[in-house]
Design an enzyme around this catalytic site. Sequence first.
Site, mmCIF file in Angstrom:
data_model
loop_
_atom_site.group_PDB
_atom_site.id
_atom_site.type_symbol
_atom_site.label_atom_id
_atom_site.label_comp_id
_atom_site.label_asym_id
_atom_site.label_seq_id
_atom_site.Cartn_x
_atom_site.Cartn_y
_atom_site.Cartn_z
ATOM 1 N N SER A 10 -14.041 -35.035 6.502
ATOM 2 C CA SER A 10 -14.059 -34.967 5.034
ATOM 3 C C SER A 10 -13.446 -33.651 4.602
ATOM 4 O O SER A 10 -13.480 -32.658 5.350
ATOM 5 C CB SER A 10 -15.509 -35.042 4.535
ATOM 6 N N TYR A 24 -24.618 -33.390 3.705
ATOM 7 C CA TYR A 24 -23.381 -34.102 4.031
ATOM 8 C C TYR A 24 -22.348 -33.132 4.594
ATOM 9 O O TYR A 24 -21.705 -33.416 5.613
ATOM 10 C CB TYR A 24 -22.853 -34.789 2.775
#
Length: 275
Positions: free
Chosen positions: A132, A145
């Site tokens: 990500s 996350y």
Amino acid sequence: MSQTVLVTGSSSGFGRAAVHRFLDQGWNVVATLRDPSRWTGAPDGRLLVTALDVRDTASVLAGVAAAVERFGRIDCVVNNAGVGLFAVFEGTPERIIEDVVDTNLYGPMRVIRAVLPHFHRQGGGRIVNVTSSNVTVPSTLMAAYSASKGGLHGFSEAISYELSLRNVEVKVVEPGLSPGTNFVGQTTARFGSSEVPAPYAAYVQERAATFDAPPPPGYFATDDDVAAAIHEAAVDETGRFRWRVGADALDFARARQASDEDYDAWRRSHFAPAR
């Protein structure tokens, strides 16, 4: 002979797009997901849809075994399965944080452990881990996350050196947001609403609203853009390690390359609460 790729998290988004990309390029594809009944699409002799839950070692071993039984080998694994989390860390139950880390970090580790014996028997293989843009710039209200994806990036880079001794290459694809990404909705749908302690409430609303703001046309990568990068990583022979996908991911990279002082000013301007 056609090569075979196993893709985790194939029910939607990047994973589903990657399945179709590899099929279009002539690969045998093992599309794995927790519930295979969620797969929709026409049958294809080069496609196996099978169950695999990255959180469960027995399920991972069974999914890998099914792939080898069907196609005889696995040439590439795409660790795409993942879950988002938009929440105040202080108000998030421990079980939710554990599920995010288990899915996004330990899950790929389980898949890699399961596939390495097959790679070694056939003389090598390829691993593509989907991380990500939060790896480059950890975003606010995404602490768990960011930790899980940052851990996956660090693990990928570190293990790439040792696995090169066995002719196994490791690559990472680092997408920014995509038009279909809804971290607020994902968090609510998957985990229920986490508690938002009162001191954080206004800031959470402010940040959640940014997800609804329309981006400049073409700014965010599409699922197909990410799938193209995953396929490129799977066939790359240049030694490249990292693919950033999306203008926002590239903006994050440029910001991070600034001096420490300039980067601190930039990140505060983007994420710090108004005082």
